[in-house]
Design an enzyme around this catalytic site. Structure first.
Site, PDB file in Angstrom:
ATOM      1  NE  ARG A   1      19.036  -1.240  -1.826  1.00 15.55           N
ATOM      2  CZ  ARG A   1      20.115  -0.449  -1.756  1.00 15.55           C
ATOM      3  NH1 ARG A   1      20.086   0.780  -2.229  1.00 15.55           N
ATOM      4  NH2 ARG A   1      21.224  -0.896  -1.232  1.00 15.55           N
ATOM      5  CB  SER A   2      12.451  -0.897   4.046  1.00 15.71           C
ATOM      6  OG  SER A   2      11.325  -0.332   3.399  1.00 15.71           O
TER       7      SER A   2
ATOM      8  CB  CYS B   1      -0.906   0.010   1.223  1.00 15.00           C
ATOM      9  SG  CYS B   1      -2.112  -1.292   1.150  1.00 15.00           S
TER      10      CYS B   1
ATOM     11  CG  ASP C   1      20.754   0.412   1.967  1.00 12.18           C
ATOM     12  OD1 ASP C   1      21.921   0.703   1.629  1.00 12.18           O
ATOM     13  OD2 ASP C   1      20.380  -0.761   2.108  1.00 12.18           O
TER      14      ASP C   1
END
Lengths: 294, 294
Positions: free
Chosen positions: B173-174, B140, B196
């Site tokens: 950059r999770s 989402c 990151d």
């Protein structure tokens, strides 16, 4: 007493060699490596040696970290590859967890895929020593730790609850070693205090409970102390914190016990690597029989 | 110009409400919360409001962190529950990733299960706006970011490559936001620099490549700059680092741009939360049509 893993590993290798010798076709394990991290190269060299010693073909495939996912998928799809071993860290962050899910669980000889972890947490694994196909695969390092404790008299080897009356403290609650180990040992009847940097949990009967026990209290009540803290800032466990007759085991590459504590332990197990590799080879056979045999 | 997400969220909510009104039976979303983390409680309250506004039933279930897995499994098994939302962090470590896999992917309205993530990385999702069942679910927050950029003219809304000729820098950059976002935007034709704490990667056509570009070079070449760094020690992006006519978006709860940089941006989007919740509700409808409708 210091107990190195070599004797125990040799015994399991002999069992596996007998099984391999009776085999109709050779098995093949592929190792996947990225970058120049020295411990990974060492581990890869050990895996090769262990495979070749057992008559299992071993191939090391090297790829840039961004090509490693593709290399895993190639090996998944290759019917000549029976088992896969990825030498982590690859990215050194949560992307490594993603890669563990890319490995086909039917070739996951390290038992790291969520398919196997979920089975373990549901205690769906059946007797690992029974000569049956379709046995569950459990992660190699926790399994190797249990085998080392068992060989050194700190853990029962049979019966309904081989670790009943054992109190265990584990410093490490990673998803790949510490948490599965706490669940397995408590499923075997042990009371397990599990510490990570956020605090303790108590495991009984495979279930975690909150606890506010201190490190000192947990250690003072334990027959078995297991450490796997990869940090030099971890305050080493000292002799005065340990009970008499405690069996201690460290699976980290960093020393987690003082020299005096190692001396004082009834038995000190400084590493489990060779048994871990033997367990991976045993998993290779099991996965072959369960999913790959024609 | 500051662009808040309220107008965009209202538009999607209106679309969803129309679809809900035509429905044969009410839908129900369950939120799962553990502990007293204030942002999670706020997010739960927002979810309830959004659901009730749309005519979706919302039930918040609270459980101790050690009971949360069981609560997820109960909701998975309950045919009256159409969608599940877990308010992370629960454990605040890699065990949270484990919980994401416990959620049944057919009720995973946040799109965090590896089933959906793998589909996204394989670019198997089909046109999300087509009125078809069995559409893929994407996470989402990345989706909400795209919708906010699109509404503010920084991203095409149709065509084969709606982000062709766009250069984007993303700080995060999770596995749940930054990496899927980089893949989605580069699949849409953008050149994406992803940073990151370990350094940069370049994404083109959905694939990552190594790069040694500096932060300064990446920012100077970007039309769109997206940040999501939850740390006050991140050096805030300054006005002089940005191009003229850059669209900037921050989805972290910590400010990642200086006030001057926010002022200078052609458009600054300070948050996306309400659009994220609207996308979750849209996913609820999609999952209902794809898997649950009798």
């Amino acid at each position: 007493m210091i107990a190195t893993p070599d004797v125990v590993a040799a015994r399991y290798r002999a069992e596996i060699r007998n099984e391999i010798d009776a085999h109709d076709r050779p098995l093949k394990v592929v190792g996947l490596l990225s970058g120049d991290y020295a411990p990974s190269r060492t581990y890869a060299a050990y895996t090769r040696k262990a495979c070749e010693d057992l008559g299992i073909e071993y191939e090391l495939r090297e790829a840039a970290r961004l090509d490693l996912e593709h290399a895993i998928r190639d090996a998944n799809a290759d019917p000549d590859v029976n088992g896969l071993m990825v030498y982590y860290p690859i990215f050194g962050n949560e992307q490594d967890r993603y890669l563990k899910e890319v490995v086909d669980y039917r070739k996951d000889i390290e038992g790291l895929h969520s398919f196997w972890i979920n089975m373990l947490y549901s205690n769906e694994r059946i007797d690992l020593d029974a000569p049956q196909p379709n046995k569950a695969v459990v992660p190699c390092t926790p399994l190797a730790i249990l085998k080392m404790l068992e060989a050194n008299g700190a853990y029962g080897s049979s019966g309904h609850e081989p670790a009943a009356n054992r109190t265990v403290t584990i410093f490490n609650r990673s998803e790949v070693v510490g948490r599965p180990l706490a669940v397995m040992m408590s499923n075997d009847g042990a009371t397990v205090y599990s510490f990570d940097e956020f605090g303790p949990l108590l495991y009984r009967g495979g279930q975690a409970e909150e606890t506010d026990i201190s490190r000192e209290q947990a250690l003072a009540s334990s027959n078995v102390v297991i450490t796997g803290v990869p940090s030099k800032s971890f305050p080493k466990i000292e002799a005065h914190e340990l009970n008499a007759n405690t069996v201690c085991l460290n699976f980290a590459t960093v020393k987690n016990f003082t020299a005096e504590a190692e001396q004082q332990a009834q038995t000190f197990i400084p590493r489990v690597g060779p048994v871990t590799i033997a367990m991976c080879m045993r998993n290779t056979l099991r996965l072959y029989h369960a999913y790959q045999k024609k």
